[in-house]
Structures are given as C-alpha cells and as structure tokens.
Design an enzyme around this catalytic site. Structure first.
Site, PDB file in Angstrom:
ATOM      1  N   SER A 298       0.225  -3.525   0.840  1.00  0.00           N
ATOM      2  CA  SER A 298       0.999  -4.201  -0.196  1.00  0.00           C
ATOM      3  C   SER A 298       2.090  -5.073   0.450  1.00  0.00           C
ATOM      4  CB  SER A 298       1.611  -3.135  -1.122  1.00  0.00           C
ATOM      5  OG  SER A 298       2.606  -3.671  -1.928  1.00  0.00           O
TER       6      SER A 298
ATOM      7  N   LYS B  93       1.843  -9.581   1.198  1.00  0.00           N
ATOM      8  CA  LYS B  93       2.847 -10.525   0.674  1.00  0.00           C
ATOM      9  C   LYS B  93       3.540 -11.267   1.812  1.00  0.00           C
ATOM     10  CE  LYS B  93       4.588  -7.207  -1.728  1.00  0.00           C
ATOM     11  NZ  LYS B  93       4.798  -6.137  -2.662  1.00  0.00           N
TER      12      LYS B  93
ATOM     13  N   HIS C 218      11.630  -7.373   6.462  1.00  0.00           N
ATOM     14  CA  HIS C 218      11.348  -6.629   5.236  1.00  0.00           C
ATOM     15  C   HIS C 218      11.794  -5.192   5.417  1.00  0.00           C
ATOM     16  CE1 HIS C 218       9.280  -5.833   1.442  1.00  0.00           C
ATOM     17  NE2 HIS C 218       9.015  -4.655   1.969  1.00  0.00           N
TER      18      HIS C 218
ATOM     19  N   ASP D  58      -1.921  -7.725  -5.639  1.00  0.00           N
ATOM     20  CA  ASP D  58      -0.947  -6.694  -5.266  1.00  0.00           C
ATOM     21  C   ASP D  58      -0.022  -6.390  -6.446  1.00  0.00           C
ATOM     22  OD1 ASP D  58       0.723  -4.990  -3.485  1.00  0.00           O
ATOM     23  OD2 ASP D  58       2.186  -6.526  -3.983  1.00  0.00           O
TER      24      ASP D  58
HETATM   25  N1  URA Z   1       7.155  -2.309  -1.340  1.00  0.00           N
HETATM   26  C1  URA Z   1       6.018  -2.990  -1.609  1.00  0.00           C
HETATM   27  O1  URA Z   1       6.009  -4.209  -1.694  1.00  0.00           O
HETATM   28  N2  URA Z   1       4.895  -2.294  -1.780  1.00  0.00           N
HETATM   29  C2  URA Z   1       4.849  -0.941  -1.691  1.00  0.00           C
HETATM   30  O2  URA Z   1       3.792  -0.374  -1.838  1.00  0.00           O
HETATM   31  C3  URA Z   1       6.047  -0.237  -1.408  1.00  0.00           C
HETATM   32  C4  URA Z   1       7.195  -0.949  -1.232  1.00  0.00           C
END
Ligand code: URA
Length: 436
Positions: free
Chosen positions: A183, A187, A82, A161
């Site tokens: 956040s 995920k 990510h 989220d």
């Molecule tokens: N990407 C995300 O999924 N959440 C955030 O808070 C910032 C970037």
C-alpha cells in the site's frame, strides 16, 4: 481459477502464481469480484502472508491501477520520506521545507489520520486556506517553481489501493506486513520520486509495535523500492511516547513553526535533522550525514527552512502569515490541565490511548466521513522516566466543550501514569538504520 478456489488456496497456505494475482485484482477493479470475496482474500493474506513473487504482483496491480507521475521536468534527484504513522509525528511539516530549502526537490504525497495516528494532510489543512488537493499538473508545476509540494493522494494515483485500504480499515486487515508495504510503496512509486527515506515506527503507539515486525516491514519496503530502481533508507524510530509535545492538528503546526524557526522540542528537532541528513545525502547535495546534519541545522537557524514553508503555504492557497504569527491558527475555547497527583516518575505511556483520546476530542475521524476539529488536542510536556512532583502539569487539554475536556482528562490520567519507581529505559529516538 475461480475466485473462491483462489481464496481457498491462499487460506490453506498455498502460493499463488503472479499470473493468478494480476487478473484477480483487475477483476476486483472492474467490479467483477465482490467486496466480501476481497475481504476474505485480505484476511487470508493477513494470516498467511505473501511470498516475494505474490507481493511483487500485488504492487504491480496497485501501481498499474493508476498513473505514475512523470517528474522528469523537475531538475534534481527527487527525494521523499514516509512515516508508518504515530502520535504527534509531525516531522514532515518541518522536514519537507527544510530539505527543499537546501536544493533537493521533495514531492510529498501524504495521507490523512488513520485509527489512533495523525496524518500530514489533516495537519496542513489546519492552516487557513491550505489546499492539499492539487491536480497532477499543479503538483508538477509547484515542484518546478518552489521545489516542494505537500499534497494528498490524487484520484489518479493507485486508486485500487484507496479501495483496498477502505476495505482493510473495516475488516481488521490493516496490520499485515505485505498489505502495508504494498500500500505504502505503490503510492510512493507512483508519485514520481527517485529516492525515499522511510520512518518505520515501533513501540506501543505504532501499528506494528514489535521491533522484529517493524524490521520486517522496513526490509519488505526496501525490497520493493530496490526492485523498482529506487534508493530506500529506513530508520526504525521510537513511538513509545508521542513525538514532541503537541498532539492535534493546529497545535502540531504551532510546534512545527517553532522548530522551523530553530526552536521546538529537542526530539522533534533531532529526528527531523536525522531524516533531513538522509534525504540530503540521497539527493546528492551533501557528502555525508554529518555535513548534511550541520547544513540542515543551519537552515533551521537562519530562517531558510521557515521561508520555504512560507512559499509552499502561499503556493497552495494558505495564509503564509501563520509562519510569523501562529496565533492566526484555530484555537479551542476550553483548556484543562492534568497534574501529577503525587510525587514520582512518569511511567510507561499508553501512546495508542493518547491517540484515540485525541480522536475522541475531534482531532481525528471516528468514521470515514466525520469531520475534523483542527483546534483540539493536547500539549504533553511529560516524558516517560521524568521525575515529577505533586501538582506538576503533565498535559494540557484543548477542547471544544467542557464535557469533551473532562472525558479526555480521564483518558489521559490512565495513559500517562505517575509511578513510585522509575520505569525501564525508553526506546532510543532512532533504534536502527536499514538500507538492505
Ligand atoms: N499507510 C498506508 O498508506 N497504507 C497502510 O496499509 C498503512 C499505512
């Protein structure tokens, strides 16, 4: 405790009990906490931060708001990566098929563009027919069959989220380390992975430009991963200039296809190989980073990575012919070139301004429901510190209209200065590697 008292406690620097946090977020999910109360709470967190116990309780609340995908039917160690986001960061489109082509399953759930930064899902959707909205069952089946699926966040994964994110976006509460870390990690933990490589950007095109803040974000996310039994490696990488040359969805796909065929810009290729090496070691198919790097370079050179991308595109409803014929991708009708007005050096770039100029052209969203123009964007061969002579091209603008191109030209002229003295050194491509 009443909602107002809880907000007050956080506002005044108190530490909330995890037993206070879970009911608060559950009540918000049920609609029993107003949006304005949650907005006030988020702003209190923005200023006061969160203690580890509070952060864990928030991650749990986000995770438990949806499902955790069970990928036990997919053999192998599942590894994802990510990026915290930047301009021209298209690594995922090369990296995921590359790593999958070497036998490590890649369950990749990505986001759309956000603010000045682009998003993997928007880039993929520039490929005619490509579907990112797979169901969980389709996602799992494709991982079993192809070894990689590139999808957007499903409605079942961390729905809380999604709501909080939309609220943060309009209440100036995005740039908070605990809020970003919870956040992203909620995920990622929900998508079913075993290990994760994080690309945490720093420099003026990153959400958290300063190195100490990017480092703290990386350490916070590593801590969340470890608390959930996942191996996490973080790389702090440069975002003081766009990555590669292309900025804008279809243009970035073209650059990825060149990289998948063994070419492409050297910075994109090298950052992809470094991240691939981390993923291959985490996935248990390479003994060390050097062997993994060499294996990944070979898979780019001999077409295995490109063939895997072709299989992914076909599986997700897209036209796999684009891999051999990038001319099938959408193209903008207007082109304008920004040239150096005098001899000198390319100075420090305003990367955030370049990102926003791309959004203004239509490559990103100005409002939540605005649509994307996949064809528009920039090709920026200039890099900070490069010597240039009068008339040398610094950037090519691909626009829908003459007026939009003219506006972008003004923005880019300011964001890509030509200066009389060489600027200070740029950040190294990989600034630091963190595992603890
Ligand atoms: N990407 C995300 O999924 N959440 C955030 O808070 C910032 C970037």
């Amino acid at each position: 405790m009443s909602v107002a008292r809880l907000i007050q406690k956080k506002r005044d620097g108190g530490t909330l009990d995890p037993q206070e946090i879970a009911p608060f977020f559950n009540a918000y999910a049920r609609g029993d906490v107003a949006e304005y109360q949650m907005a006030a709470f988020l702003m209190a967190v923005y200023y006061r931060g969160m203690e580890p116990g509070e952060l864990n309780a928030l991650v749990e609340a986000l995770l438990r708001s949806g499902i955790t995908v069970d990928l036990s039917s997919v053999p192998g160690i599942k590894v994802d990566k990510h990026s915290t986001g930047g301009v021209g960061d298209k690594v995922s489109l090369v990296l995921a098929p590359l790593v999958a082509s070497l036998g490590v399953p890649v369950p990749m759930m990505s986001g759309r563009g956000l603010g000045h930064s682009g998003g993997t899902v928007d880039k993929l959707e520039a490929i005619p027919g490509f579907r990112t909205d797979l169901t969980v069952a389709e996602y799992r089946a494709q991982l079993e069959r192809v070894g990689c699926a590139l999808i957007s966040q499903t409605a079942e994964v961390a729905p809380l989220d999604r709501r909080l994110y939309a609220l943060r976006d309009v209440t100036a509460t995005v740039e908070s380390i605990p809020l970003i870390a919870s956040s992203i990690m909620s995920k990622k933990l929900a998508e079913g992975l075993d290990a994760l490589v994080l690309d945490v950007k720093l420099g003026n095109g990153a959400f958290l430009p300063e190195e100490h803040r990017a480092t703290e974000l990386a350490r916070t996310m590593i801590g969340i991963g470890r608390a959930h039994g996942k191996q996490v490696v973080a790389l702090l990488t440069a975002m003081d200039r766009p990555l590669g040359c292309a900025v804008g969805n279809a243009l970035e796909v073209v650059e990825c296809l060149a990289t998948l065929r063994g070419g492409g810009p050297s910075d994109l290729r090298e950052l992809t190989l470094v991240q691939a090496a981390e993923m291959l070691v985490l996935g248990g198919v390479a003994a060390d980073a050097a062997a993994a790097h060499a294996a990944a370079a070979a898979a780019l050179a001999d077409g295995r990575a490109a063939a895997c991308f072709q299989r992914i595109i076909a599986a997700q409803g897209g036209d796999p012919a684009v891999v051999d014929d990038p001319g099938l991708l959408p193209q903008a009708p207007v082109e304008r070139v920004l040239v150096a007005e005098h001899d000198g050096w390319v100075g420090d770039m305003d990367v955030r301004a370049i990102g926003f100029a791309a959004v203004a052209l239509g490559a990103g969203r100005r409002t939540l429901d605005s649509s994307i123009d996949p064809a528009v964007g920039f090709h920026i061969p200039a890099k900070p510190g490069a010597a240039v002579t009068t008339g040398e091209p610094l950037a090519r603008i691909h626009a829908r209209t003459e007026a939009a191109a003219a506006e972008a030209l003004v923005e880019l002229e300011r964001a890509i200065p030509v200066v009389a003295e060489p600027p200070g050194a740029s950040l190294p491509l990989v600034v630091r590697r963190l595992t603890e």
